[in-house]
Design a protein around this motif. Structure first.
Motif, PDB file in Angstrom:
ATOM      1  N   PRO A   1       0.902  -1.158  -0.141  1.00 12.04           N
ATOM      2  CA  PRO A   1       0.120  -0.065   0.135  1.00 12.04           C
ATOM      3  C   PRO A   1       0.573   1.166   0.182  1.00 12.04           C
ATOM      4  O   PRO A   1       0.636   2.435  -0.782  1.00 12.04           O
ATOM      5  CB  PRO A   1      -0.224  -0.015   1.405  1.00 12.04           C
ATOM      6  CG  PRO A   1      -0.889  -1.350   1.103  1.00 12.04           C
ATOM      7  CD  PRO A   1       0.274  -1.718   1.183  1.00 12.04           C
ATOM      8  N   SER A   2       1.949   1.358   0.650  1.00  9.10           N
ATOM      9  CA  SER A   2       3.134   2.317   0.569  1.00  9.10           C
ATOM     10  C   SER A   2       3.681   2.535  -0.270  1.00  9.10           C
ATOM     11  O   SER A   2       4.076   3.767  -0.935  1.00  9.10           O
ATOM     12  CB  SER A   2       4.672   2.504   1.994  1.00  9.10           C
ATOM     13  OG  SER A   2       3.613   2.079   2.978  1.00  9.10           O
ATOM     14  N   ALA A   3       3.829   1.695  -1.274  1.00  9.51           N
ATOM     15  CA  ALA A   3       4.807   1.433  -2.541  1.00  9.51           C
ATOM     16  C   ALA A   3       3.224   1.924  -3.483  1.00  9.51           C
ATOM     17  O   ALA A   3       3.736   3.185  -4.745  1.00  9.51           O
ATOM     18  CB  ALA A   3       4.995   0.474  -3.861  1.00  9.51           C
ATOM     19  N   TYR A   4       2.056   1.697  -2.766  1.00  7.88           N
ATOM     20  CA  TYR A   4       0.895   2.356  -4.153  1.00  7.88           C
ATOM     21  C   TYR A   4       1.183   3.762  -4.074  1.00  7.88           C
ATOM     22  O   TYR A   4       0.641   4.646  -5.150  1.00  7.88           O
ATOM     23  CB  TYR A   4      -0.162   1.744  -4.029  1.00  7.88           C
ATOM     24  CG  TYR A   4      -1.776   2.739  -4.161  1.00  7.88           C
ATOM     25  CD1 TYR A   4      -2.357   3.096  -5.201  1.00  7.88           C
ATOM     26  CD2 TYR A   4      -3.104   2.567  -3.177  1.00  7.88           C
ATOM     27  CE1 TYR A   4      -3.525   3.453  -5.440  1.00  7.88           C
ATOM     28  CE2 TYR A   4      -3.032   4.370  -3.236  1.00  7.88           C
ATOM     29  CZ  TYR A   4      -3.796   4.430  -5.099  1.00  7.88           C
ATOM     30  OH  TYR A   4      -4.835   4.754  -5.130  1.00  7.88           O
ATOM     31  N   LEU A   5       0.625   4.122  -2.504  1.00  2.37           N
ATOM     32  CA  LEU A   5       0.717   5.807  -2.358  1.00  2.37           C
ATOM     33  C   LEU A   5       1.711   6.898  -3.100  1.00  2.37           C
ATOM     34  O   LEU A   5       1.672   7.958  -3.505  1.00  2.37           O
ATOM     35  CB  LEU A   5       0.784   5.670  -1.397  1.00  2.37           C
ATOM     36  CG  LEU A   5      -0.476   5.689  -0.534  1.00  2.37           C
ATOM     37  CD1 LEU A   5      -0.331   5.177   1.251  1.00  2.37           C
ATOM     38  CD2 LEU A   5      -1.451   6.688   0.231  1.00  2.37           C
ATOM     39  N   THR A   6       2.654   5.901  -2.989  1.00  4.73           N
ATOM     40  CA  THR A   6       4.018   6.748  -3.130  1.00  4.73           C
ATOM     41  C   THR A   6       4.246   6.500  -5.085  1.00  4.73           C
ATOM     42  O   THR A   6       4.549   7.927  -5.848  1.00  4.73           O
ATOM     43  CB  THR A   6       5.683   6.502  -3.246  1.00  4.73           C
ATOM     44  OG1 THR A   6       5.574   6.140  -1.284  1.00  4.73           O
ATOM     45  CG2 THR A   6       6.766   7.011  -3.563  1.00  4.73           C
ATOM     46  N   ASP A   7       4.244   5.545  -5.886  1.00  4.70           N
ATOM     47  CA  ASP A   7       4.421   5.308  -7.152  1.00  4.70           C
ATOM     48  C   ASP A   7       3.409   5.999  -8.108  1.00  4.70           C
ATOM     49  O   ASP A   7       3.460   6.084  -9.203  1.00  4.70           O
ATOM     50  CB  ASP A   7       4.731   3.959  -7.213  1.00  4.70           C
ATOM     51  CG  ASP A   7       6.050   3.227  -6.863  1.00  4.70           C
ATOM     52  OD1 ASP A   7       6.424   4.895  -6.366  1.00  4.70           O
ATOM     53  OD2 ASP A   7       5.871   2.628  -6.669  1.00  4.70           O
ATOM     54  N   ALA A   8       1.833   5.125  -7.631  1.00  9.03           N
ATOM     55  CA  ALA A   8       0.735   5.754  -8.661  1.00  9.03           C
ATOM     56  C   ALA A   8      -0.158   6.773  -7.994  1.00  9.03           C
ATOM     57  O   ALA A   8      -0.257   8.135  -8.588  1.00  9.03           O
ATOM     58  CB  ALA A   8      -0.530   4.184  -7.928  1.00  9.03           C
ATOM     59  N   VAL A   9       0.027   7.307  -6.426  1.00  5.35           N
ATOM     60  CA  VAL A   9      -0.542   8.511  -6.267  1.00  5.35           C
ATOM     61  C   VAL A   9      -0.075   9.953  -6.351  1.00  5.35           C
ATOM     62  O   VAL A   9      -0.415  10.758  -6.405  1.00  5.35           O
ATOM     63  CB  VAL A   9      -1.126   8.507  -4.779  1.00  5.35           C
ATOM     64  CG1 VAL A   9      -2.100   9.542  -4.270  1.00  5.35           C
ATOM     65  CG2 VAL A   9      -1.976   7.262  -4.709  1.00  5.35           C
ATOM     66  N   GLY A  10       1.175   9.745  -5.714  1.00  9.07           N
ATOM     67  CA  GLY A  10       2.288  10.533  -6.294  1.00  9.07           C
ATOM     68  C   GLY A  10       2.637  11.509  -4.623  1.00  9.07           C
ATOM     69  O   GLY A  10       2.653  12.671  -4.653  1.00  9.07           O
ATOM     70  N   ILE A  11       2.368  10.692  -3.506  1.00 10.86           N
ATOM     71  CA  ILE A  11       2.061  11.362  -2.056  1.00 10.86           C
ATOM     72  C   ILE A  11       3.653  10.828  -2.305  1.00 10.86           C
ATOM     73  O   ILE A  11       4.534  10.004  -2.002  1.00 10.86           O
ATOM     74  CB  ILE A  11       1.957  10.540  -1.197  1.00 10.86           C
ATOM     75  CG1 ILE A  11       0.246  10.197  -1.367  1.00 10.86           C
ATOM     76  CG2 ILE A  11       2.481  11.161   0.468  1.00 10.86           C
ATOM     77  CD1 ILE A  11      -0.604  11.684  -1.193  1.00 10.86           C
ATOM     78  N   THR A  12       4.371  12.154  -1.665  1.00 11.61           N
ATOM     79  CA  THR A  12       5.757  13.063  -1.765  1.00 11.61           C
ATOM     80  C   THR A  12       6.819  13.042  -0.645  1.00 11.61           C
ATOM     81  O   THR A  12       5.373  12.384   0.413  1.00 11.61           O
ATOM     82  CB  THR A  12       6.852  14.123  -2.251  1.00 11.61           C
ATOM     83  OG1 THR A  12       5.482  15.143  -1.088  1.00 11.61           O
ATOM     84  CG2 THR A  12       5.996  14.678  -3.733  1.00 11.61           C
ATOM     85  N   PRO A  13       7.820  12.183  -0.146  1.00 14.49           N
ATOM     86  CA  PRO A  13       8.498  11.919   1.106  1.00 14.49           C
ATOM     87  C   PRO A  13       8.202  13.104   2.199  1.00 14.49           C
ATOM     88  O   PRO A  13       7.847  13.454   3.760  1.00 14.49           O
ATOM     89  CB  PRO A  13       9.617  11.986   0.947  1.00 14.49           C
ATOM     90  CG  PRO A  13       9.914  11.307  -0.014  1.00 14.49           C
ATOM     91  CD  PRO A  13       8.792  11.548  -1.198  1.00 14.49           C
ATOM     92  N   ALA A  14       8.479  14.750   1.979  1.00 12.77           N
ATOM     93  CA  ALA A  14       7.553  16.149   1.857  1.00 12.77           C
ATOM     94  C   ALA A  14       6.232  15.707   2.256  1.00 12.77           C
ATOM     95  O   ALA A  14       6.353  16.102   3.751  1.00 12.77           O
ATOM     96  CB  ALA A  14       8.206  17.485   0.893  1.00 12.77           C
ATOM     97  N   THR A  15       5.122  15.444   2.171  1.00 14.93           N
ATOM     98  CA  THR A  15       3.473  15.387   1.574  1.00 14.93           C
ATOM     99  C   THR A  15       3.612  14.578   3.167  1.00 14.93           C
ATOM    100  O   THR A  15       2.829  14.221   4.525  1.00 14.93           O
ATOM    101  CB  THR A  15       3.243  14.540   0.822  1.00 14.93           C
ATOM    102  OG1 THR A  15       3.041  16.273   0.217  1.00 14.93           O
ATOM    103  CG2 THR A  15       1.586  14.948   1.285  1.00 14.93           C
ATOM    104  N   THR A  16       4.656  13.749   3.276  1.00 22.00           N
ATOM    105  CA  THR A  16       4.544  12.245   4.348  1.00 22.00           C
ATOM    106  C   THR A  16       4.624  12.961   5.777  1.00 22.00           C
ATOM    107  O   THR A  16       3.946  12.812   6.620  1.00 22.00           O
ATOM    108  CB  THR A  16       5.430  11.029   4.304  1.00 22.00           C
ATOM    109  OG1 THR A  16       4.592  10.389   3.031  1.00 22.00           O
ATOM    110  CG2 THR A  16       4.672  10.070   4.937  1.00 22.00           C
TER     111      THR A  16
END
Length: 245
Positions: free
Chosen positions: A221-236
């Motif tokens: 799920p974390s990879a989905y959020l990073t790779d597909a949704v585009g959530i950046t480390p800064a947003t997290t």
């Protein structure tokens, strides 16, 4: 303000309004009480319910419904009071009351979640970014506070590094509202027959399938959020700074 430790906030017309505080992150911190809420339709707020809601000092409201749902059922009163966004994460509508009773209900729902996860990446990203960056406290909601709301809740908790066991438990708490959600459907649809016996249900099995599907397709799920949704480390990082204590 909400009472710390009170998961379900009582309203007369809302059945599924919950504080997401108290869930423990892997780093030992917990989601702060009174910072993030999930709910069924805030278009139902009026009278004493409205006063109770205003007492929570919510600043950001994210409405996950279709625009046509809002047109039919109404949005939160006085939306100009809030940082308000309508982010319809679902793109393929379906009528849960008309689902074929012969289908595996939990697999069927998980497949609908997969569609939302695929179609709604832009709206999902914007919703999470608004929770991270908008004024707080924040609330996100759909109609029943079950599926679309349940997906955003699970994804936010994933970004907060909350264990899957707690994510599943949070999702399943909607089961406590199922009876009232079903009663509301019957009241709003006189003369119609509800074909699907699992209407309003939200067992942990559904979210377990959803998270397994994301893992199968994206690695986690974390990879989905990073790779597909585009959530950046800064947003997290901003999300964790805002919500964890």
């Amino acid at each position: 303000m909400s009472q710390p430790g009170l998961r379900h906030l009582p309203f007369d017309r809302l059945h599924n309004f919950r504080d997401m505080g108290g869930y423990r992150s892997a780093d030992g911190r917990t989601v702060a009480w009174g910072t993030l809420y999930r709910a069924d339709s805030l278009g139902k707020l009026q009278g004493a319910d409205w006063d109770r809601f205003l007492g929570l000092d919510v600043r950001t409201v994210i409405d996950l419904r279709y625009p046509w749902e809002i047109e039919a059922k109404g949005r939160i009163p006085e939306p100009e009071r809030f940082a308000y966004a309508n982010l319809s994460i679902e793109h393929r509508p379906y009528d849960q009351a008309e689902i074929d009773p012969a289908l595996d209900p939990w697999r069927y729902l998980a497949d609908r979640f997969a569609e939302v996860a695929e179609d709604g990446v832009d709206e999902i990203r914007r919703a999470i970014e608004l929770i991270a960056d908008g004024p707080g406290p924040a609330v996100f909601h759909c109609t029943s506070g079950k599926d679309r709301t349940g997906l955003i809740a699970a994804l936010v908790l994933t970004l907060l590094d909350v264990p899957e066991e707690q994510i599943l438990a949070d999702f399943a708490l909607t089961e406590l509202a199922t009876e009232r959600l079903t009663a509301d459907w019957h009241a709003a649809n006189p003369g119609r027959t509800m074909r699907w016996p699992s209407y309003g249900r939200a067992p942990a099995t559904v979210m377990s399938l959803v998270l397994a599907d994301l893992t199968s397709r994206y690695g986690s799920p974390s990879a989905y959020l990073t790779d597909a949704v585009g959530i950046t480390p800064a947003t997290t990082a901003r999300l964790r700074e805002r919500l964890l204590a």
